[in-house]
Design a protein around this motif. Structure first.
Motif, short mmCIF file in Angstrom:
data_model
loop_
_atom_site.label_atom_id
_atom_site.label_comp_id
_atom_site.label_asym_id
_atom_site.label_seq_id
_atom_site.Cartn_x
_atom_site.Cartn_y
_atom_site.Cartn_z
N ASN A 147 4.86 -2.74 11.96
CA ASN A 147 4.17 -3.77 12.73
C ASN A 147 4.72 -3.88 14.16
O ASN A 147 3.96 -4.07 15.11
CB ASN A 147 4.32 -5.12 12.04
CG ASN A 147 3.48 -6.21 12.68
OD1 ASN A 147 2.28 -6.29 12.46
ND2 ASN A 147 4.11 -7.07 13.47
N SER A 200 -5.06 -11.73 7.64
CA SER A 200 -4.85 -12.49 8.87
C SER A 200 -5.61 -13.79 8.74
O SER A 200 -6.73 -13.83 8.24
CB SER A 200 -5.33 -11.71 10.09
OG SER A 200 -5.04 -12.43 11.28
N SER A 206 0.93 -14.13 12.53
CA SER A 206 2.05 -13.66 13.34
C SER A 206 1.90 -13.96 14.82
O SER A 206 2.89 -14.14 15.53
CB SER A 206 2.26 -12.15 13.12
OG SER A 206 1.09 -11.42 13.45
N VAL A 250 4.43 -15.92 8.36
CA VAL A 250 4.40 -15.18 9.62
C VAL A 250 3.54 -13.92 9.49
O VAL A 250 2.84 -13.55 10.44
CB VAL A 250 5.82 -14.86 10.09
CG1 VAL A 250 5.81 -14.02 11.36
CG2 VAL A 250 6.61 -16.16 10.34
N MET A 251 3.55 -13.28 8.36
CA MET A 251 2.67 -12.13 8.18
C MET A 251 1.20 -12.52 8.34
O MET A 251 0.40 -11.75 8.87
CB MET A 251 2.89 -11.50 6.80
CG MET A 251 4.16 -10.72 6.65
SD MET A 251 4.28 -9.95 5.01
CE MET A 251 5.94 -9.28 5.06
N TRP A 257 7.80 -4.53 8.82
CA TRP A 257 8.09 -4.98 10.18
C TRP A 257 8.39 -3.82 11.11
O TRP A 257 8.09 -3.89 12.32
CB TRP A 257 9.23 -6.00 10.17
CG TRP A 257 8.81 -7.32 9.62
CD1 TRP A 257 9.24 -7.94 8.49
CD2 TRP A 257 7.81 -8.19 10.18
NE1 TRP A 257 8.59 -9.14 8.30
CE2 TRP A 257 7.71 -9.31 9.33
CE3 TRP A 257 7.00 -8.13 11.32
CZ2 TRP A 257 6.83 -10.36 9.59
CZ3 TRP A 257 6.13 -9.18 11.58
CH2 TRP A 257 6.05 -10.27 10.73
N LYS A 277 -2.67 -10.01 13.98
CA LYS A 277 -1.47 -9.24 13.67
C LYS A 277 -0.85 -8.69 14.96
O LYS A 277 -1.47 -7.90 15.67
CB LYS A 277 -1.83 -8.07 12.74
CG LYS A 277 -2.37 -8.48 11.38
CD LYS A 277 -1.27 -8.95 10.46
CE LYS A 277 -1.80 -9.17 9.05
NZ LYS A 277 -0.78 -9.70 8.15
N VAL A 326 6.47 -9.21 16.04
CA VAL A 326 7.26 -10.44 15.99
C VAL A 326 8.74 -10.07 15.95
O VAL A 326 9.14 -9.25 15.13
CB VAL A 326 6.93 -11.28 14.73
CG1 VAL A 326 7.76 -12.55 14.70
CG2 VAL A 326 5.45 -11.61 14.67
N TRP A 368 3.79 -17.33 15.99
CA TRP A 368 5.24 -17.53 15.88
C TRP A 368 5.97 -16.67 16.90
O TRP A 368 5.67 -15.49 17.08
CB TRP A 368 5.71 -17.19 14.47
CG TRP A 368 5.11 -18.06 13.41
CD1 TRP A 368 3.99 -17.79 12.66
CD2 TRP A 368 5.58 -19.34 12.99
NE1 TRP A 368 3.72 -18.83 11.80
CE2 TRP A 368 4.69 -19.80 11.98
CE3 TRP A 368 6.65 -20.15 13.36
CZ2 TRP A 368 4.86 -21.04 11.34
CZ3 TRP A 368 6.81 -21.38 12.73
CH2 TRP A 368 5.93 -21.80 11.73
#
Length: 573
Positions: A214, A171, A148, A144-145, A211, A188, A191, A151
């Motif tokens: 982010n 990415s 992202s 997921v990183m 997170w 990016k 999420v 998802w």
């Protein structure tokens, strides 16, 4: 021992349920394969009996300390999938366990792409969620990183390895998936995440911090029955939240002992499943899923030509209580989509709520896209066993049904839709011009799979508001396209034909509003009978901003009284 099946080589041999056209044609546990980095990897897909297409997909990186089928047999995942009506996809580690050098993260991301392939079922990229358990938690985090924007949510249960952040600066990059609805932007973006571990220390804390940054979460923490820490995104919003909502929380459960109780898993799912990620301009956009029942929609069905057909209908409270006749908008999904999914994707019900009109979301019938494939991919004006579907008849029957129950302003009935729904919108304008005051097709006008047939006349005239992405594979041809906006040949032919039959000035007025560049074609009375809008940095997609633009800038200005088209109350022709 669990029974593992493979999908039939020829899915077209399976009959479709006429009472539930988009029900999966098979059920059980299936083995699938995917090619990643030059190697073939396998994974398992579980389809519960009676499941219909376009339900959420849960992709699980399972623990690697036991055989994956043994793990499935003793865990709660099958029961979870049955109760929540989801597609369940279980990843399989190779001998030696999960690899944390990024290869297995790529495998998980490739499975995301594979399950959009429509080989044995139909999934949507809008609602796919990554889960990781045990050492699989690190794989899910890495996947997921790196990708992202694909998802819709992430949940991990277990301690994280020191290599978990190798994709923090990486990415995957956008991918060209060809002539498909699937879009991979791989950027990016925030999420929604939920992480369960023993304690928020060391590597776990580093991932938590990632997170938080982010997702732009504020430092103030809250808690609930299942999450010791809940952090909300900052309330500083620099943009409106029409197209993307500021909803990506970070949730943490400390003291995790390695067991996932059903009630805990349900709580995690209740949080994650509220979010969906839709295509649009730029990267994919995170939004809350509109639950039709909670929102106030009613679900309707009718029997027509041997099929059970359905639609969702929304009547705003002011309309229901006001007693005045209200406009009606028919809003149609794209190929492979569904009425329910298009409610969230288009956002048209929110326009209806604020602009006081009734909106219906009909669902198309079935079609077979390629030889040997599913016969029940949803498509407007499709066919089954060689028999064409009359969807014009279906839409007009819906309108008649709504008229019997609601007070409709019959001078203000409109149609809009995306991709296959855009083609259907164009078809309605040509085959029922006396019904529709104006139409707004998005991402399509004509089918590329059929011979181009241009109308010699559309009477009474129906104005068109046509929107498509600059990079739309169906509508744009950047190298050989025609007109100011590089329209593909068949699209350009249709537009030029409209200019001819409506006697429009072929030199458009031009303006730009945000991400959309408009080209406005006027008739002799200076009425915009055709408006074309190209959306910056968008492929084959649509988004809520198009719904607002279609209503406010175009449809709301037209009406049709006794066959006479009016523009802001005056004769348009």
């Amino acid at each position: 021992m669990l029974e593992v099946k493979i999908f039939p080589k020829d899915m077209s041999l399976l009959d479709v349920d006429h009472n539930e056209p988009r029900k999966c044609l098979v059920n059980g546990l299936f083995e699938e394969s995917v090619e990643v980095n030059g190697r073939i990897r396998t994974f398992y897909t579980y389809i519960t009996k009676g499941l219909v297409y376009n339900q959420p997909c849960v992709v699980v990186a399972a623990p690697d300390d036991e055989n994956v089928l043994d793990y499935l047999g003793r865990s709660h995942w099958f029961d979870f999938a049955d109760r929540h009506h989801v597609f369940l996809h279980i990843l399989k580690s190779e001998d030696g366990g999960w690899n944390f050098d990024g290869a297995d993260a790529d495998y998980m991301n490739r499975v995301y792409v594979q399950i959009n392939g429509r080989r044995g079922y139909v999934a949507m990229q809008d609602n796919i969620y990554a889960f990781g358990v045990g050492r699989g938690a690190t794989v899910a985090q890495q996947a997921v990183m790196k990708m992202s924007s694909e998802w819709s949510g992430l949940a991990t249960f277990g301690e994280l390895d020191d290599k978990v952040t190798i994709n923090e600066p990486v990415s995957a990059g956008a991918q060209d998936t060809g002539k498909t609805e699937l879009v991979i932007s791989a950027s990016k973006v925030p999420v929604p995440v939920w992480m369960a571990w023993k304690s928020k220390k060391g590597t776990n804390k580093a991932v938590f911090s990632y997170w938080m940054r982010n997702n732009g979460c504020a430092d103030e923490g809250f808690s609930n029955q299942w999450a010791d820490e809940v952090y909300f995104p900052s309330n500083v919003c620099r943009k409106s939240q029409i197209n993307e909502e500021n909803i990506a929380q970070v949730r943490v459960s400390n003291g995790y002992d390695g067991k996932i109780e059903p009630a805990f898993l349900d709580a995690v799912w209740d949080y994650l499943s509220k979010s969906c990620r839709h295509r649009g301009f730029g990267t994919k956009q995170l939004r809350l899923r509109i639950d039709p029942e909670a929102y106030g929609f009613t679900r309707h069905t009718m029997e027509l030509d041997g099929w059970t057909r359905l639609w969702y209908e929304y009547v705003p409270r002011r309309v229901a209580e006001g007693g005045k006749r209200a406009p009606l908008v028919v809003c149609m999904h794209g190929r492979g989509g569904s009425a329910e999914s298009f409610i969230s994707l288009s956002g048209m019900s929110r326009v209806a709520e604020e602009r006081d009109f009734i909106v219906v979301f009909p669902e198309s019938c079935v079609s077979q896209q390629k030889p040997g494939t599913l016969r029940n991919l949803l498509l407007w004006e499709g066919s089954y066993k060689g028999e064409k579907t009359d969807d014009v008849k279906f839409i007009l029957s819906i309108i008649d049904d709504v008229k019997m129950r609601c007070s409709i302003d019959e001078s203000r009935i409109f149609a809009c839709g995306q991709s296959s729904g855009g083609m259907m919108t164009s078809t309605l304008a040509q085959k029922a011009p006396d019904v529709f005051a104006a139409v707004a097709p998005w991402s399509a006008l004509v089918s590329p799979d059929e011979e181009l047939c241009l109308p010699e006349r559309i009477e009474p005239a129906v104005p068109f508001f046509f929107l498509f992405g600059e990079r739309d594979w169906l509508c744009a041809d950047l190298e050989h396209g025609e007109m100011d906006y590089h329209a593909a040949h068949d699209i350009a032919a249709f537009l030029k034909n409209l200019m001819k039959i409506y006697e429009l000035d072929e030199t458009p007025l031009k303006y730009t509003c945000g991400e959309i560049s408009y080209y406005v074609y006027l008739n002799k009375k200076k009425v915009p009978m055709l408006t074309v809008g190209t959306v910056r940095d968008m492929s084959h997609a649509n988004y809520p901003g198009e719904s607002w633009a279609s209503w406010d800038q175009f449809m709301a200005k037209f009406s049709k009284v006794e066959g006479k088209l009016l523009y802001m109350g005056t004769d348009a022709i």
